[in-house]
Design an enzyme around this catalytic site. Structure first.
Site, PDB file in Angstrom:
ATOM      1  N   ASP A 171      -2.462   1.954  -4.226  1.00 24.15           N
ATOM      2  CA  ASP A 171      -3.677   2.157  -3.438  1.00 24.15           C
ATOM      3  C   ASP A 171      -4.718   1.105  -3.773  1.00 24.15           C
ATOM      4  OD1 ASP A 171      -3.503   5.773  -3.697  1.00 24.15           O
ATOM      5  OD2 ASP A 171      -2.588   4.345  -2.263  1.00 24.15           O
ATOM      6  N   HIS A 201       0.816  -1.229   0.000  1.00 21.67           N
ATOM      7  CA  HIS A 201       0.000   0.000   0.000  1.00 21.67           C
ATOM      8  C   HIS A 201       0.844   1.272   0.000  1.00 21.67           C
ATOM      9  CE1 HIS A 201      -3.407   2.531   0.378  1.00 21.67           C
ATOM     10  NE2 HIS A 201      -4.123   1.828   1.247  1.00 21.67           N
TER      11      HIS A 201
END
Lengths: 405, 323, 326
Positions: free
Chosen positions: A377, A373
Site C-alpha cells: 500500500d 499496489h
C-alpha cells in the site's frame, strides 16, 4: 570421430537461439575450447566453443538463422571424414530467416539486365530516396528491368505491412531482434499484472557525495583501493530497506506472497549496443560497501559487453534503474516481473532548498519508487522510501550495523 | 456571355482597342474593304475608314517596317502578315528591327507593334501555306509570342497584345477562325505568361499549342472512356512561358507529351521538354514525348497531310504507350 | 559650283552652320580612326570621311523635330542632326555614358529624342522604318518629314523597293537620300547595277528623282530642301542621289585595294571641306580667321569629348540584361 554441434540451451527458459556469426568456415581446423560460433539469446551474446579438436566439416545452419535448441548446426570431425551417416539422421528444424533490415518482400529477383547499372525512373528514384529505400535491391517491372514508381510504391507498402505499427509513419523499417521482442513481452506482461503506483522523494545527496570522496573518513570503511560510487551507496541503502520492509522484497504468485530471504538487486545497465540488460547483485544484504562496490563494478563491466551468464541475470528480487547520468530529473520505471518493486534514480542537481528557515543550495536527487499496489500500500511504500532517503542522507548509517563479513 | 466565332473575337478585340485608343491602326494585305482573307477584320474599314484600316501593296517588308517606324514615332500599329509562311519576307523588320532597336539604343525606343499572322495545316494548303513557325520568333529575344486556341483566349490576349509596349507576334490558326466559343459581354484582358489547364487529369499531361489543344481535348475524351485520365495544358503564350503551371501538372502525373503543328525538330516542344527536364527531372516517370509535325514539308494530299500533322489518334496512341 | 536654284539657296547662317558641321564630322571621323587604330575602340568603324557634304547639306534643311534614319556609316548623319560629340565618343568607347549605354556601338549610335530613328546595320532596313515614321507623321498631321539615308548598295535591296513604293502610293512625307559612293563594300557600282544614276529609279515608283554633286553641300542642301518642301506639302517622296566618295575602305582597316589609286586620288583632290572653305572665303561668307577659329573650337570640343569618353565608367556585365523591354 565426427561430432554433431547443436544449438545449446543457454538458459532454463531458452527455446531457440539465433546464430549471429560463425568464427570458422567449413573446412577450417578447429581447436577444442576455441570460439566456434556466436549465439544471441534473449539475454546475451554468447560464444560457443568447439567441443574438440578437428575440422569444421559442415555448417548446417548459417549466420542470421534462428533455430530451436538442440538443432544440429554443424559437424566437427577428422579432416575429410565421411559424415554422411551423421547428416542422414540429423534433425534439422526448419530455420527462419533472422531478419535485420527488411528489404523488398517481393520474390527473389530474377536476372533482369545482364550487365550495366540498374535503371530507375527519376520519379521512382526520388520516391525511394524519400522513404530511405535502397532501390538497388528492388526488382523493376519496367522495360529492361527498369524500376518504376509502382515498384517503389509496392515496396513501401510491403515494408509498412511487415513492420510493427508505430502510430506515425516510420522512416526506417526494422524487425525487432529477439532480445527486444522478449523485453517487449515482459514489459507489457508486467503492466498487465501489476497495479503500479509511484512515489517520489527528493534526497539531499550532500553527505553521500562527501562519502564517495572520502570513504574512510566518513564511512569508517577500511581503505580498500576500490573507489565508491553513488550507485554503490544507493544499492546498499535499498538493500537495507528491503530487509526492513520484506513485503517490498517479494513475489506474488497467484494468491501467495513469497517473501525472499535474501536481497538480490538487479541493476539496469545499458549495454554498448544499446540493449537493456539487468545484472543481479546477489546477497547484497550480506555485503560490505567495499565488497559491493567491487562486485557491482565487475558485473556492470560484463553487462556492458553483453557477456553475462544466464545465472548472472537471474533471480533478482528488486530492481534499481538509474538515468541520472543522462540528466533525467525523475522518471517512473516498470516493475521487472516477478518482482514487486523498482526504484528509479534521477540526476543529482544543485537546487535551492529551505532548511530551517534558511536558503541553501544543495545537491538534490529525486528517486521514484514503483510498487505493486496489490501487495504494497501507499503508506508502506512511503515508509520504505523515507527510510531509503534517510540512509542516503546519513550514509554513515550504511556501515553502522555491518562491517565487512 | 455570347457565342462568338474565333474570327469575330479577333475582330472585336481590334475594334474595341481602336475605339479606346486612336493611335491604334491596322495595316496589311486586303484587310480593308475585303475584310481580310479570313474575315478577321470584317466591318472595320467601314467603321474606321481607310486612314486607320490600311490596305497595302504586296510588300511584307514594307508592311512590317512601316509598322515599326510608325510604332517608334507615337502610333500603335497592328500589322497583319497574311500567312506566317510570309514572315520570311518580313523577318528582318520583325527580328532585327522591332526586336532589337530598343536594346541597341540603350532603351531609348519603345516599339508597341503587334504582328498578327496565321498558321497551321489541315486544308491541303501545301508546304508554303501550312507551316507553324512560332519557334522562329520565340527564339529571338525582344519578341513576345502568343498562340490563342479559343475565341475567349483570342480576344483577351489580342487586347493585351495591343496594349503591350513591346513587339508581339500573334499567331491565329486558319482552322480555328470558324470555331465557336463563349466570350463575355463585358471587357476583359488575359495577361501574358498564364497557362490554362483546359482539362484536369492525373495520369498524363499533354501540353498543346493552338489547334492541337482541341485535338488534345478530343484525345482526352477518348482516353477517359478507356480509364486513362489526361490533363491538358495550353500555355497560350510561348514568350513569356508559364513553365510553373506545366511543372505543377508534371509533378502530379509524371508523364508529359508536348504537341504542336510546328515541325518536331527544334520546335517549341524542344524548349518545353528541356525546361521540364531542367526544373522537374525528378517528377518524370517516363521520358518527355513530342507529338509534333514530322520533319518534312507539309504535303498537299489529305492522306499525307494527316499523316504528317499530329492527330488526336496519334495523341491517344502516344498516351497509351506512356502509361 | 552647280547651277543655282534661286529658291532653297541657304542663308549665310545656314552656310556657316554647314561649315561647322562639316568640320565637326571631319575631325570626329579622323579622331575616331586614330583611336581605333590605337586599339582604344572595340568592334568596327565605318568611316564617313569624304562624305561630309551630304550629311551637312541634307540635315541643314530640317526642323529639330524632323526625323532621320541612319546607317552603319552614320556618324556624319547624326553629327549633322545635332548629336553631341562627347556622348557619341563615349558610345564608341563602349561606356555607359554613350547614347546607347554601350549596347549599340558605332553602327547603332542614335538619339531618338533628337529624331534619329536608329542607325541600322542591316542595309536598307532603315528605308521601311523611315517610311513608317513618315506614315505616322502624316496620320498625326504633325508636319514632320523624314530624311532616309542609304547607299548605292542598299538601292538594290528588296526592302528599298517595297518601302519606296509604299511611300509613293500613300504620298508619305519622306525624302530618300541615296549616298552613292560608287562601292557596295568592294563591288563597284558598274558591277552591281545597270543604271548609273540611281535617281532614275524614282520613275519606277512614280515620284521625282534628282542626282547632285554630293561633295557640294549647297547643291545637296538645295535638292533636299526642295524635297522637304514637297513632302511638307503632302506631295509625297523624292529620291535625291548624292554622288560622293568614301576615302577609306568599307571599314577602318580595309585597305580597299579594290579601288584604283588614281580614282582615290582624283576624289581626294575634290576634298569637300577645303573646297567649301575656299568657296566661303571667296564669297565673303567667312574669313580665314573665322574658319580657323571654328577648327580650333571643334578641336577643343573633340578633345573634351575624348577625355569624357575615356573617363566614363564601363558597363557592368549584368547591364546586358536591361533594356530588352520597357
Amino acid at each position: 570421430m565426427a561430432a554433431k554441434i547443436t544449438m545449446p540451451m543457454l538458459g532454463l527458459t531458452m527455446t531457440e537461439g539465433a546464430i549471429r556469426k560463425w568464427w570458422k568456415r567449413e573446412g577450417d581446423p578447429v581447436e577444442k575450447g576455441a570460439p566456434l560460433f556466436e549465439v544471441e539469446t534473449d539475454k546475451a551474446l554468447v560464444d560457443i566453443a568447439a567441443p574438440e579438436d578437428g575440422w569444421l566439416l559442415r555448417v548446417l545452419v548459417g549466420a542470421e538463422q534462428v533455430v530451436p535448441v538442440g538443432t544440429i548446426v554443424g559437424v566437427i570431425g577428422a579432416e575429410k571424414e565421411d559424415i554422411s551417416m551423421i547428416l542422414g539422421d540429423s534433425v534439422a528444424a526448419p530455420a527462419r530467416e533472422a531478419s535485420a533490415v527488411v528489404g523488398p518482400v517481393a520474390e527473389t529477383p530474377k536476372a533482369a539486365r545482364a550487365s550495366g547499372p540498374k535503371l530507375i525512373s527519376p520519379r521512382a528514384r526520388r520516391l525511394a530516396e524519400e522513404h530511405h529505400i535502397d532501390w538497388k535491391d528492388l526488382q523493376g517491372t519496367g522495360p529492361e528491368g527498369q524500376i518504376t514508381e509502382k515498384d517503389v510504391q509496392l515496396s513501401i507498402a510491403n515494408a509498412r505491412a511487415s513492420s510493427p505499427p508505430t502510430g506515425a509513419r516510420p522512416d526506417t523499417v526494422q524487425a525487432l531482434s529477439n532480445t527486444r521482442q522478449i523485453i517487449a513481452g515482459r514489459l507489457t506482461q508486467s503492466l498487465r499484472e501489476r497495479a503500479h503506483i509511484y512515489l517520489t522523494m527528493a534526497v539531499d545527496m550532500g553527505a553521500a557525495l562527501d562519502s564517495c570522496q572520502k570513504p574512510s573518513a566518513s564511512l569508517s570503511t577500511p581503505p580498500s583501493g576500490a573507489p565508491l560510487s553513488i550507485n554503490d551507496l544507493i544499492v546498499k541503502a535499498v538493500a537495507i530497506c528491503l530487509t526492513e520492509y520484506p513485503w517490498v522484497n517479494s513475489t506474488l504468485v497467484d494468491k501467495e506472497l513469497h517473501l525472499h530471504s535474501s536481497v538480490h538487486i538487479g541493476f539496469a545497465v545499458a549495454a554498448e549496443d544499446g540493449t537493456l540488460v539487468v545484472p543481479v547483485l546477489r546477497g547484497v544484504e550480506g555485503m560490505s560497501l567495499s565488497e559491493l562496490a567491487k562486485v557491482r563494478r565487475a558485473i556492470v563491466e560484463k553487462a556492458t559487453h553483453r557477456r553475462l551468464s544466464a545465472e548472472e541475470m537471474a533471480g533478482g528480487t528488486f530492481t534499481i534503474s538509474n538515468l541520472g547520468m543522462y540528466g533525467v530529473e525523475q522518471f517512473t520505471a516498470i516493475i521487472n516481473p516477478p518482482e514487486t518493486g523498482i526504484l528509479a534514480i534521477g540526476a543529482i542537481t544543485e537546487e535551492p532548498r529551505v532548511i530551517q528557515g534558511g536558503l541553501f543550495v544543495r545537491p538534490v536527487m529525486r528517486v521514484t519508487l514503483g510498487v505493486d499496489h496489490r501487495v504494497v500500500d501507499g503508506a508502506l511504500a512511503a515508509q520504505f522510501l523515507r527510510r531509503c532517503k534517510t540512509l542516503l542522507e546519513q550514509p554513515q548509517l550504511l556501515t553502522a550495523s555491518k562491517e565487512g563479513k | 456571355m455570347k457565342q462568338l466565332f474565333y474570327k469575330e473575337a479577333v475582330r472585336d478585340a481590334l475594334r474595341e482597342e481602336m475605339l479606346r485608343d486612336e493611335r491604334v491602326f491596322l495595316i496589311g494585305l486586303d484587310i480593308g474593304r475585303f475584310g481580310g482573307t479570313f474575315k478577321a477584320t470584317q466591318g472595320l474599314w467601314e467603321e474606321f475608314g481607310a486612314e486607320r484600316v490600311r490596305d497595302t501593296p504586296l510588300s511584307e517588308a514594307a508592311i512590317a517596317g512601316a509598322a515599326v517606324g510608325a510604332a517608334m514615332t507615337g502610333l500603335r500599329p497592328v500589322a497583319e502578315i497574311m500567312y506566317n509562311d510570309f514572315l520570311t519576307i518580313a523577318m528582318d523588320q520583325v527580328a532585327n528591327q522591332a526586336a532589337k532597336l530598343r536594346y541597341m539604343s540603350g532603351g531609348q525606343a519603345t516599339i508597341p507593334v503587334v504582328f498578327r499572322t496565321q498558321e497551321g495545316a489541315g486544308r491541303s494548303s501545301a508546304a508554303q501555306h501550312a507551316q507553324s513557325l512560332e519557334a522562329w520568333v520565340a527564339h529571338i529575344p525582344g519578341l513576345k509570342v502568343v498562340l490563342p486556341s479559343t475565341p475567349y483566349d483570342a480576344k483577351g490576349l489580342l487586347k493585351t497584345a495591343i496594349r503591350d509596349d513591346t513587339p508581339v507576334v500573334f499567331f491565329e490558326h486558319k482552322l480555328l477562325y470558324n470555331t465557336k466559343g463563349e466570350v463575355p459581354e463585358e471587357e476583359y484582358l488575359i495577361p501574358f505568361g498564364q497557362a490554362k489547364v483546359c482539362r484536369e487529369g492525373t495520369g498524363v499531361t499533354i501540353v498543346a499549342l493552338s489547334r492541337m489543344v482541341l485535338r488534345a481535348l478530343e484525345a482526352a475524351e477518348i482516353l477517359a472512356a478507356e480509364g486513362v485520365s489526361v490533363e491538358v495544358v495550353d500555355p497560350r503564350t510561348i514568350v513569356p512561358l508559364d513553365i510553373d503551371t506545366i511543372l505543377e501538372s508534371v509533378k502530379k502525373t509524371g508523364r508529359l507529351i508536348v504537341t504542336h503543328e510546328g515541325y518536331t525538330r527544334c520546335g517549341i516542344g524542344a524548349e518545353i521538354a528541356t525546361q521540364v527536364m531542367e526544373k522537374g527531372l525528378y517528377y518524370l516517370e517516363k521520358p518527355v514525348r513530342r507529338v509534333c509535325a514530322l520533319n518534312v514539308p507539309v504535303p498537299f494530299a489529305p492522306v499525307m497531310e494527316n499523316y504528317v500533322i499530329p492527330s488526336a489518334a496519334a495523341l491517344v496512341q502516344a498516351v497509351k504507350e506512356m502509361v | 559650283m552647280t547651277e543655282e536654284r534661286h529658291d532653297y539657296f541657304p542663308t549665310v547662317e545656314v552656310r556657316k552652320a554647314i561649315h561647322r558641321t562639316m568640320v565637326k564630322i571631319r575631325r570626329f571621323e579622323e579622331r575616331a580612326v586614330e583611336l581605333f587604330m590605337a586599339q582604344e575602340l572595340p568592334g568596327f568603324l565605318h568611316s564617313y570621311l569624304g562624305q561630309e557634304a551630304v550629311a551637312a547639306g541634307a540635315c541643314a534643311c530640317l526642323r529639330e523635330d524632323d526625323y532621320i534614319t541612319s546607317t552603319h556609316r552614320g556618324h556624319g548623319h547624326i553629327i549633322a542632326k545635332g548629336l553631341r560629340l562627347d556622348r557619341m565618343m563615349a558610345e564608341l568607347f563602349a561606356k555607359t555614358t554613350g547614347y546607347c549605354k554601350g549596347k549599340g556601338g558605332s553602327m547603332h549610335i542614335t538619339d531618338f529624342s533628337q529624331g534619329v530613328l536608329g542607325a541600322n546595320g542591316i542595309v536598307a532596313a532603315g528605308v521601311p522604318i523611315a517610311t513608317g515614321a513618315a506614315l505616322s507623321a502624316q496620320m498625326r498631321k504633325s508636319g514632320q518629314v523624314v530624311v532616309c539615308f542609304f547607299g548605292d548598295g542598299a538601292s538594290n535591296q528588296g526592302a528599298f523597293y517595297e518601302a519606296a513604293n509604299l511611300g509613293a502610293v500613300w504620298s508619305l512625307p519622306v525624302i530618300y537620300v541615296c549616298e552613292n559612293n560608287l562601292y557596295a563594300v568592294s563591288t563597284h557600282q558598274s558591277h552591281h547595277q545597270k543604271v548609273k544614276d540611281i535617281s532614275t529609279r524614282a520613275v519606277a515608283f512614280g515620284f521625282p528623282g534628282i542626282s547632285v554633286d554630293g561633295n557640294d553641300p549647297i547643291a545637296v542642301y538645295q535638292a533636299v530642301a526642295a524635297a522637304v518642301h514637297r513632302a511638307r506639302q503632302g506631295e509625297g517622296p523624292t529620291l535625291v542621289e548624292c554622288k560622293t566618295y568614301r576615302w577609306l575602305g568599307h571599314y577602318v582597316g580595309d585597305p580597299a585595294s579594290y579601288r584604283p589609286p588614281e580614282e582615290v586620288a582624283e576624289w581626294k583632290a575634290r576634298d569637300p571641306v577645303p573646297r567649301y572653305e575656299r568657296y566661303l572665303e571667296e564669297q565673303g561668307v567667312m574669313s580665314a580667321v573665322e574658319m580657323v577659329s571654328v577648327h580650333e573650337q571643334v578641336k577643343e570640343e573633340l578633345d573634351a569629348a575624348v577625355e569624357f569618353a575615356r573617363h566614363s565608367p564601363s558597363p557592368q556585365p549584368e547591364d546586358a540584361l536591361q533594356d530588352v523591354e520597357p
